[in-house]
Design an enzyme around this catalytic site. Structure first.
Site, mmCIF file in Angstrom:
data_model
loop_
_atom_site.group_PDB
_atom_site.id
_atom_site.type_symbol
_atom_site.label_atom_id
_atom_site.label_comp_id
_atom_site.label_asym_id
_atom_site.label_seq_id
_atom_site.Cartn_x
_atom_site.Cartn_y
_atom_site.Cartn_z
ATOM 1 N N ASP A 24 0.834 -1.151 -0.034
ATOM 2 C CA ASP A 24 -0.011 -0.137 -0.030
ATOM 3 C C ASP A 24 0.868 1.396 -0.027
ATOM 4 O O ASP A 24 2.053 1.226 0.271
ATOM 5 C CB ASP A 24 -0.904 -0.204 1.253
ATOM 6 N N HIS B 100 0.361 3.603 1.815
ATOM 7 C CA HIS B 100 0.326 4.619 2.836
ATOM 8 C C HIS B 100 1.131 3.895 4.175
ATOM 9 O O HIS B 100 1.540 2.801 4.000
ATOM 10 C CB HIS B 100 -1.298 4.730 3.310
ATOM 11 N N SER C 161 -4.745 11.313 1.684
ATOM 12 C CA SER C 161 -5.268 9.825 2.173
ATOM 13 C C SER C 161 -4.555 9.446 3.286
ATOM 14 O O SER C 161 -5.036 8.500 3.960
ATOM 15 C CB SER C 161 -5.311 9.010 1.244
#
Length: 297
Positions: free
Chosen positions: A118, A120, A221
Site C-alpha cells: 500500500d 500509506h 489519504s
C-alpha cells in the site's frame, strides 16, 4: 506480472512482497521552482493565519521509497530526490513556518512504518507520526488554548488482519488468487474509546463553546488511513476535525477548507497540514493562486 513481474506504469516491485508507487520516483522538470513556489504560498498563508490567531503546523510525509529504502532492491530512486524533503523543511523554517520532522520519527521504528502493498503508512507509522505532531503542538505558545477540549482515549490493540493494499489494485492484479499476489499485509486495527474527563462547567460550557474542537487537520489519504486521526487525537489528548481528502496532493484539502463555511464560521486555533513529499515538485496546477482570496474570507 506472472511472467516477468511487470506491474504497469504506476507500480514498481521492490524486494519480495514490497510494492512502491512510481510517482515517488519521478523527477519533474522545473521541480525545484515548483517546490519554492509552494513554500512561498505556505509562508504567506501562515502569516495570514497568524494575524487571525491561528497556528499552522506543516507535517510533510516522507516518501515510502525514502523510509523503506532497504526494501527497494532493484527499484531506482534518483539521487536528485534525496535532498527534496530537507530543502523543503529548511525553506519553510527560514520563513517562520513551524514544521514537524516526520522522517526522524519514522526512522526510529524498528521496521519501516509503511504497508508493504500500500502507498500509506501502517499503524505503527501513523502512531509515530501522530506522536511527533502532538509533541510539536504541545510546544506551541498557544498550546493551552489550542489543545482544547481535553479528551483522553483508551486504546485496544486488535488482532492482525490481512489487508489488500491500494498498490495491488493500482497494478490491476487484485483479481488474481491470493496465492499469486504479493503477500498481503497483516495489520491490527486499534480501537479507541473516549475516557470521561469531565470537569466543572464554566461560562463557556453554558454557551457550548468549550466543547468545540480547536484543531483542524487538512491533508490527503495519509490522514484517512491506518487510524491516523484517532492516534493524533490520543496523542494530543483532544479532538481533531479531519478535512483531509483522498487524492488531495499538495493543496486539494486546503483549497476546499479555506473556502468552507466551517473555516469561516468556526475557525480553529491550530491547523495541522499534512503534505506528501511526492507532491512538492509536481508541476503547478493553479493551486498557488487561491490562497490570498481564501485566507481573506
Amino acid at each position: 506480472w506472472l511472467a516477468v513481474g511487470d506491474l504497469g506504469p504506476r507500480v514498481r516491485q521492490g524486494c519480495p512482497d514490497w510494492l512502491f508507487l512510481a510517482d515517488e520516483l519521478e523527477p519533474h522538470a522545473g521541480g525545484d521552482d515548483a517546490l519554492r513556489a509552494r513554500a512561498r504560498e505556505v509562508a504567506d498563508l501562515r502569516t495570514r493565519l497568524a494575524a487571525r490567531g491561528i497556528e499552522l503546523l506543516v507535517a510533510t510525509v516522507p516518501d515510502k521509497s525514502r523510509i523503506a529504502a532497504g526494501e527497494r532492491c532493484g527499484v531506482y530512486r534518483p539521487a536528485a530526490l534525496e535532498a527534496r524533503l530537507r530543502e523543503w523543511n529548511a525553506i519553510l523554517q527560514a520563513s517562520g513556518v513551524r514544521t514537524v520532522d516526520l522522517e526522524s520519527a519514522l526512522r526510529k521504528l524498528p521496521v519501516p512504518g509503511f504497508l508493504r502493498t500500500d502507498t500509506h503508512w501502517n499503524e505503527a507509522g501513523a502512531e509515530a507520526a501522530a506522536g511527533a505532531i502532538a509533541a510539536a503542538a504541545r510546544a506551541l505558545p498557544s498550546a493551552d488554548q489550542a489543545l482544547q477540549p481535553h479528551q483522553a482515549y483508551a486504546m485496544t490493540r486488535g488482532q492482525p488482519q490481512p489487508l489488500e493494499g491500494d498498490l495491488i489494485r493500482l497494478a490491476g492484479i487484485e483479481w488474481l488468487p491470493v496465492s499469486l499476489l504479493p503477500a498481503l499485509d497483516l495489520e491490527p486495527h486499534t480501537a479507541f474509546t473516549p475516557v470521561d474527563t469531565a470537569s466543572p462547567a464554566s461560562e463557556d460550557d453554558l454557551f457550548g463553546d468549550a466543547d468545540l474542537p480547536r484543531v483542524a487537520l487538512i491533508g490527503t489519504s495519509y490522514s484517512r488511513n491506518s487510524n491516523f486521526v484517532p492516534f493524533l487525537e490520543a496523542a494530543m489528548r483532544t479532538r481533531v476535525v479531519n478535512f483531509a481528502r483522498d487524492g488531495g496532493e499538495f493543496a486539494g484539502a486546503a483549497q476546499a477548507y479555506f473556502k468552507s463555511e466551517e473555516f469561516r464560521d468556526t475557525p480553529p486555533r491550530l491547523i495541522v497540514w499534512e503534505i506528501p513529499e511526492r507532491s512538492l515538485q509536481r508541476p503547478l496546477a493553479g493551486e498557488t493562486t487561491l490562497w490570498e482570496a481564501a485566507a481573506a474570507r
